[in-house]
Design an enzyme around this catalytic site. Structure first.
Site, PDB file in Angstrom:
ATOM      1  N   CYS A 109       1.750  17.469  37.396  1.00 36.57           N
ATOM      2  CA  CYS A 109       0.650  16.472  36.402  1.00 36.57           C
ATOM      3  C   CYS A 109      -0.265  17.200  35.553  1.00 36.57           C
ATOM      4  O   CYS A 109      -0.557  16.610  34.635  1.00 36.57           O
ATOM      5  CB  CYS A 109       0.016  15.867  37.493  1.00 36.57           C
ATOM      6  SG  CYS A 109       0.921  14.607  38.609  1.00 36.57           S
ATOM      7  N   HIS A 243      -6.531  13.139  33.925  1.00 39.00           N
ATOM      8  CA  HIS A 243      -5.413  12.765  34.687  1.00 39.00           C
ATOM      9  C   HIS A 243      -5.588  11.634  35.337  1.00 39.00           C
ATOM     10  O   HIS A 243      -6.316  11.663  36.111  1.00 39.00           O
ATOM     11  CB  HIS A 243      -4.518  13.935  35.180  1.00 39.00           C
ATOM     12  CG  HIS A 243      -3.582  13.587  36.138  1.00 39.00           C
ATOM     13  ND1 HIS A 243      -2.442  13.043  35.628  1.00 39.00           N
ATOM     14  CD2 HIS A 243      -3.268  13.883  37.361  1.00 39.00           C
ATOM     15  CE1 HIS A 243      -1.592  12.721  36.438  1.00 39.00           C
ATOM     16  NE2 HIS A 243      -2.053  13.042  37.466  1.00 39.00           N
ATOM     17  N   ASN A 273       0.237   6.795  38.001  1.00 36.57           N
ATOM     18  CA  ASN A 273       0.213   8.180  37.679  1.00 36.57           C
ATOM     19  C   ASN A 273       1.636   8.216  37.039  1.00 36.57           C
ATOM     20  O   ASN A 273       2.701   8.362  37.538  1.00 36.57           O
ATOM     21  CB  ASN A 273       0.073   8.763  38.861  1.00 36.57           C
ATOM     22  CG  ASN A 273       0.022  10.253  38.870  1.00 36.57           C
ATOM     23  OD1 ASN A 273       0.430  10.694  37.591  1.00 36.57           O
ATOM     24  ND2 ASN A 273      -0.138  10.992  39.685  1.00 36.57           N
TER      25      ASN A 273
HETATM   26  N1  COA Z   1      -0.170   0.295  51.968  1.00 42.27           N
HETATM   27  C1  COA Z   1      -0.748   0.119  53.148  1.00 42.27           C
HETATM   28  N2  COA Z   1      -1.030   1.230  54.046  1.00 42.27           N
HETATM   29  C2  COA Z   1      -0.762   2.448  53.506  1.00 42.27           C
HETATM   30  C3  COA Z   1      -0.114   2.723  52.373  1.00 42.27           C
HETATM   31  C4  COA Z   1       0.243   1.598  51.650  1.00 42.27           C
HETATM   32  N3  COA Z   1       0.865   1.642  50.204  1.00 42.27           N
HETATM   33  N4  COA Z   1       0.275   4.145  52.074  1.00 42.27           N
HETATM   34  C5  COA Z   1      -0.379   4.565  53.293  1.00 42.27           C
HETATM   35  N5  COA Z   1      -0.732   3.552  54.114  1.00 42.27           N
HETATM   36  C6  COA Z   1      -1.521   3.948  55.373  1.00 42.27           C
HETATM   37  C7  COA Z   1      -1.197   5.034  56.167  1.00 42.27           C
HETATM   38  O1  COA Z   1       0.168   4.979  56.677  1.00 42.27           O
HETATM   39  C8  COA Z   1      -2.461   5.579  56.848  1.00 42.27           C
HETATM   40  O2  COA Z   1      -2.021   4.671  58.164  1.00 42.27           O
HETATM   41  P1  COA Z   1      -2.432   5.131  59.724  1.00 42.27           P
HETATM   42  O3  COA Z   1      -3.872   5.492  59.630  1.00 42.27           O
HETATM   43  O4  COA Z   1      -2.116   4.025  60.502  1.00 42.27           O
HETATM   44  O5  COA Z   1      -1.506   6.340  59.735  1.00 42.27           O
HETATM   45  C9  COA Z   1      -3.429   4.863  56.197  1.00 42.27           C
HETATM   46  O6  COA Z   1      -2.634   4.078  55.111  1.00 42.27           O
HETATM   47  C10 COA Z   1      -4.418   5.965  55.641  1.00 42.27           C
HETATM   48  O7  COA Z   1      -3.417   6.823  54.866  1.00 42.27           O
HETATM   49  P2  COA Z   1      -3.804   8.054  54.024  1.00 42.27           P
HETATM   50  O8  COA Z   1      -2.682   8.908  53.429  1.00 42.27           O
HETATM   51  O9  COA Z   1      -4.815   8.591  54.829  1.00 42.27           O
HETATM   52  O10 COA Z   1      -4.523   7.166  52.964  1.00 42.27           O
HETATM   53  P3  COA Z   1      -5.534   7.703  51.780  1.00 42.27           P
HETATM   54  O11 COA Z   1      -6.748   6.757  51.728  1.00 42.27           O
HETATM   55  O12 COA Z   1      -5.474   9.152  51.712  1.00 42.27           O
HETATM   56  O13 COA Z   1      -4.820   7.061  50.381  1.00 42.27           O
HETATM   57  C11 COA Z   1      -3.338   7.994  48.920  1.00 42.27           C
HETATM   58  C12 COA Z   1      -3.298   7.584  50.134  1.00 42.27           C
HETATM   59  C13 COA Z   1      -2.016   8.615  48.578  1.00 42.27           C
HETATM   60  C14 COA Z   1      -3.539   6.762  48.133  1.00 42.27           C
HETATM   61  C15 COA Z   1      -4.311   9.032  48.447  1.00 42.27           C
HETATM   62  O14 COA Z   1      -4.264  10.080  49.535  1.00 42.27           O
HETATM   63  C16 COA Z   1      -3.998   9.898  47.204  1.00 42.27           C
HETATM   64  O15 COA Z   1      -4.200   9.193  46.092  1.00 42.27           O
HETATM   65  N6  COA Z   1      -4.063  11.202  47.353  1.00 42.27           N
HETATM   66  C17 COA Z   1      -3.819  11.959  45.907  1.00 42.27           C
HETATM   67  C18 COA Z   1      -2.453  11.759  45.404  1.00 42.27           C
HETATM   68  C19 COA Z   1      -2.370  12.545  43.999  1.00 42.27           C
HETATM   69  O16 COA Z   1      -3.442  12.400  43.532  1.00 42.27           O
HETATM   70  N7  COA Z   1      -1.341  12.959  43.702  1.00 42.27           N
HETATM   71  C20 COA Z   1      -0.920  13.298  42.493  1.00 42.27           C
HETATM   72  C21 COA Z   1      -1.565  14.699  42.295  1.00 42.27           C
HETATM   73  S1  COA Z   1      -1.306  14.526  40.603  1.00 42.27           S
END
Ligand code: COA
Length: 316
Positions: A109, A243, A273
């Site tokens: 990224c 980004h 993204n």
């Molecule tokens: N819809 C509904 N629930 C979802 C889901 C979706 N699309 N994706 C994950 N969940 C659930 C998980 O299963 C988890 O459930 P559980 O508590 O029963 O296990 C819960 O939501 C929380 O998951 P978590 O991964 O802790 O959520 P989060 O708040 O961290 O959000 C992201 C997930 C991916 C949106 C977030 O972590 C993120 O944006 N991370 C950075 C990603 C990034 O920047 N990547 C690229 C770098 S360039």
């Protein structure tokens, strides 16, 4: 200085509502946790180089330059058309440019910022006069569409910028950094191993929560580092062009800079993204709609797999 920008987004829109038909998620969850409402998906015939060509031609036109005026092409991509030659070489062929170096930068990224940093060094040293810098990504082909924790995040697109030598430097400084100890938090395996066998899962694997925390911390540091290196203070910045990974990561950086969200260019709501393409796409959009004006100060920052991260402070 930045002479011109261009962008390309594939026609097909994939909305959150459409995703709820195939995975267990809701529009509300995606919007609240990421800020994303829809993303673009490339058509089967499109590739990183075909999208890059459209963005690059637009940037060259905005710069008022013929393709052959370019003496260096750098493409940030993690989704190249071929393992080799580079997507930059394929772009060079598409633009019918002869006799210049063309190569890819793989910094996930952060690819555009890394490419911009290299371009800046070439221009400063007098080794290049006009550099075409592109970010082009086909993330839809790296995503496991049954994995709800990743497939909601990514989209396809390309953005381009043409940099030119000038008496007053447009780029004050760039700062790039990497830390390979985080290689397992966000990665894609090579689709084939060294014997040409197909790996079982050539899709994006991410520990989102961990990535999120480290991204927020790292970006706060790099913002400080960039301002300090140039003797700037937060209020000197007119626009943050970040980004586009997650609105909560972007908002945390804006808070750190004490910038209202009105001074932040946000495109992820409609694009998701797009990895290395997200900054040049955002830049292009805000320049073309008149938000970013000549003379204004822009701070760009990115964070991605590696981890690899970086920033650039520029006067448009
Ligand atoms: N819809 C509904 N629930 C979802 C889901 C979706 N699309 N994706 C994950 N969940 C659930 C998980 O299963 C988890 O459930 P559980 O508590 O029963 O296990 C819960 O939501 C929380 O998951 P978590 O991964 O802790 O959520 P989060 O708040 O961290 O959000 C992201 C997930 C991916 C949106 C977030 O972590 C993120 O944006 N991370 C950075 C990603 C990034 O920047 N990547 C690229 C770098 S360039």
């Amino acid at each position: 200085m930045l002479l011109g920008t261009g962008g390309y987004l594939p026609e097909t829109i994939l909305t959150n509502a459409q995703l709820t038909e195939t995975i267990d998620t809701t529009d509300e969850w995606i919007v609240e946790r990421t800020g994303i409402r829809e993303r673009r998906i490339a058509a089967p015939h499109e590739t990183a180089s075909s999208m890059a060509e459209i963005a690059a031609r637009e940037a060259l036109e905005a710069a008022g330059l013929a393709p052959n005026a370019v003496d260096l092409i750098i493409v940030g991509t993690a989704t190249p058309d071929r393992i080799f030659p580079s997507t930059a070489c394929l772009l060079q062929q598409r633009l019918d440019i002869r006799h210049c170096a063309a190569f890819d930068v793989q910094a996930a990224c952060s690819g555009f910022i890394f490419a911009l940093s290299i371009a800046d060094q070439y221009i400063r040293s007098g080794n290049a006069k006009h550099v075409l810098v592109v970010g082009s990504e086909l993330n839809s082909r790296l995503v496991d569409w049954s994995d709800r924790s990743t497939c909601i995040l990514f989209g396809d697109g390309a953005g381009a910028a043409v940099l030119g030598a000038a008496r007053e430097p447009g780029i004050f400084s760039t700062h790039i950094n990497s830390d390979g100890q985080y290689k397992d938090l966000l990665y894609v395996s090579n689709p084939t191993n060294s014997r040409g066998e197909i790996n079982e899962s050539p899709y994006i694997k991410m520990q989102g929560n961990e990535v999120f925390k480290i991204a927020v911390n790292t970006l706060e540091h790099i913002v400080d580092e960039t301002l300090d290196a140039n003797g700037f203070v937060q209020s000197d910045i007119d626009w943050l062009v970040p980004h586009q990974a997650n609105i909560r990561i972007i908002a945390a950086t804006a808070r750190k800079l004490k910038m209202p969200m009105e001074q932040v260019v946000v495109t992820l709501e409609r694009q998701g993204n797009t990895s290395a393409a997200s900054i040049p796409l955002a830049l292009n959009e805000a320049i073309r709609d008149g938000r970013i004006r000549r003379g204004q100060i822009l701070l760009m920052e990115a964070f991605g797999a590696g981890f690899a991260w970086g920033s650039a402070l520029i006067r448009y």
